[in-house]
Design a protein around this motif. Structure first.
Motif: not given
Length: 368
Positions: A66-69, A140-152
């Protein structure tokens, strides 16, 4: 068992797999192309897809946690600040202690940029970045959820149906927030109410405070003690210019004239994009004081949060100019006058109110 698995941010060991899945997600790749290469001819779509995927694979090869991201995100933030702001100022951040988990309860102007500016300030100060509360209506778009959850980011289930489901969702959310703050000593960012304050009036929803209390209430802790445990810090974020102001005014105007407003399917995603790339002028983020023991009810607590957010709000020349124009005077801010010339006539009064209201709200507090 991980009781928060469906709402929590991704852990370090999940990052690599999520990133590799993202690169192979057509919706994600097409969104990047639409955002960065919208004017390119359609016959170049295939090579663009190849090029974007190749560039992303090179970049994610350097990311293992997560820190790298977030270090990559920080680079984009630095670039965004240089191109869309005249200055970003942080006030009160020196009062925060390293290693302490704070609950940053913030006013809300911009979907993505509010927590991003708070996060960037903490990052520069060498403090832990925040876990960000984000409504599932934005995912609503799964990739948005993934990006947000990668960013804590963690998920607030606003779409829960029925009282029982809603109470279960609020209970899980309350437990996660308390666990993050008290057990993990992590920082949390959450807006003071659901949705942005489109009219410029900052008011805390008591339901938010009651939700914070739920998990500790089960443990029979008094309200005052439970809230002190969470180390709530009110945060005031002010933008000289709101990149989404005209869109917000259009929504408010339509509601006032027709009684309803129907959002387009991906309107919130457009708001996120416009908030990132739009001109903001000067941005000021002010961290208030930790709210200590002594508030016995949610209503008393709300009053203290509102007092700090409103009185700490940094007033810009745009706020002063808008109030002067509202009161029949003239603006001494030529840049704001030029800005208003781009505003549709039927939205002008709504936009003026949006900029004048923070100053009017602050004057009421200071003149009490």
């Amino acid at each position: 068992m991980d009781q928060f698995h469906d709402i929590r941010p991704y852990n370090d060991e999940e990052v690599v797999e999520v990133l590799h899945n993202l690169v192979e997600t057509p919706d994600f790749i097409n969104t990047i192309i639409g955002f960065r290469f919208a004017k390119w001819p359609t016959f170049l779509r295939a090579p663009l897809v190849f090029g974007v995927k190749f560039a992303l694979k090179r970049q994610i090869a350097k990311i293992s946690n997560v820190h790298d991201f977030q270090s990559i995100v920080a680079n984009y933030m630095e670039r965004m600040i240089k191109t869309t702001t005249s200055n970003v100022e942080y006030r009160g951040i020196e009062k925060l202690d390293k290693g302490t988990g704070y609950l940053f309860l913030s006013n809300h102007r911009d979907i993505a940029m509010d927590p991003a500016f708070v996060n960037y300030g903490l990052y520069l100060a060498g403090l832990n970045t925040v876990r960000i509360a984000i409504g599932d209506n934005l995912l609503r778009r799964p990739f948005v959820s993934d990006l947000m959850r990668l960013n804590k980011s963690f998920i607030v289930k606003r779409s829960a149906n029925g009282i029982r489901e809603m109470m279960a969702a609020f209970g899980q959310l309350s437990s996660y927030i308390t666990h993050s703050l008290v057990k993990d000593q992590c920082n949390i960012w959450i807006a003071q109410k659901e949705g942005r304050a489109k009219d410029g009036l900052d008011q805390t929803d008591p339901a938010i405070i009651k939700m914070f209390f739920m998990s500790q209430k089960k443990e029979k802790k008094p309200f005052s003690e439970a809230m002190a445990n969470l180390k709530v810090v009110p945060v005031s974020i002010s933008y000289e210019y709101d990149p989404c102001a005209f869109d917000k005014a259009r929504e408010l105007h339509q509601k006032s004239t027709t009684g309803a407003y129907e959002k387009a399917e991906f309107e919130d995603i457009d708001s996120i994009k416009n908030g990132i790339v739009g001109q903001k002028g000067k941005v000021v983020v002010t961290f208030g004081d930790v709210i200590a023991d002594g508030f016995e009810t949610p209503e008393e607590f709300v009053a203290e949060v509102d007092r700090q957010i409103i009185t700490n709000y940094a007033i810009h020349s745009t706020n002063e100019a808008a109030l002067a124009l509202q009161q029949g005077g003239s603006s001494t801010d030529s840049a704001f006058s030029s800005y208003l010339e781009r505003c549709p006539d039927n939205l002008r009064e709504t936009v003026l109110a949006m900029y004048a209201n923070p100053l009017k709200q602050q004057q009421k507090y200071l003149n009490k």
